[in-house]
Design an enzyme around this catalytic site. Structure first.
Site, short mmCIF file in Angstrom:
data_model
loop_
_atom_site.label_atom_id
_atom_site.label_comp_id
_atom_site.label_asym_id
_atom_site.label_seq_id
_atom_site.Cartn_x
_atom_site.Cartn_y
_atom_site.Cartn_z
N GLU A 26 0.86 -1.18 0.00
CA GLU A 26 0.00 0.00 0.00
C GLU A 26 0.90 1.23 0.00
O GLU A 26 1.91 1.27 0.69
CB GLU A 26 -0.92 0.02 1.22
N HIS A 85 -4.43 6.50 0.45
CA HIS A 85 -3.65 5.26 0.44
C HIS A 85 -4.26 4.33 -0.59
O HIS A 85 -5.35 4.58 -1.10
CB HIS A 85 -3.57 4.62 1.83
N HIS A 87 -5.29 0.41 -2.13
CA HIS A 87 -5.69 -0.98 -1.88
C HIS A 87 -5.27 -1.76 -3.13
O HIS A 87 -6.00 -1.80 -4.11
CB HIS A 87 -7.19 -1.10 -1.65
N ASP A 98 -8.81 0.45 8.29
CA ASP A 98 -8.90 1.89 7.99
C ASP A 98 -9.80 2.58 9.01
O ASP A 98 -9.47 3.66 9.51
CB ASP A 98 -9.44 2.12 6.58
#
Length: 137
Positions: A26, A85, A87, A98
């Site tokens: 990530e 961020h 995935h 999260d």
């Protein structure tokens, strides 16, 4: 009124490129821009190294580099409007991790999904995420 999160085309493409380059880990960063009555404008997506113990399954922004990114945005006259961020293997929606780790009240959390080649945005209320519409300009 629900504010739209408006991301510049350049920053959108940059976030996607970074996510591809960082996969299967990530990637993450700080979003800079400004708020208006109708929308939140993302003008900068500043990368910050992911220092999580398990970077394939979660992210943690490097604290020193996060601070440097925030200071850089403020020097340019932008404010922190959120974080992003990726995935690499999942959808553009917040995971249980999260939700558990969200800390910035009224910040937008943008998630880049590689399988979907898309982004999603959520506003953190302090208790839950509220999905927000995303517009790419």
């Amino acid at each position: 009124m629900t504010r739209t999160l408006s991301i510049s085309r350049d920053e959108y493409e940059t976030m996607l490129e970074r996510a591809h380059e960082g996969a299967p880990r990530e990637v993450c960063g700080v979003l800079g821009g400004r708020r208006t009555a109708a929308s939140v404008l993302v003008e900068s997506a500043v990368p910050v190294p992911n220092v999580a113990d398990e970077p394939r399954a979660r992210y943690e922004l490097d604290p020193e580099r996060q601070l440097a990114a925030i200071e850089s945005l403020e020097e340019r006259g932008e404010e922190v409007v959120g974080f992003y961020h990726s995935h690499p293997d999942g959808p553009a929606g917040p995971s249980a991790t999260d939700r558990a780790q969200a800390t910035w009240l009224d910040a937008h959390y943008v998630i880049v999904s590689l399988p979907e080649e898309s982004v999603g945005a959520w506003l953190w209320t302090g208790e839950r995420f509220l999905e927000r519409p995303v517009e790419i300009d």
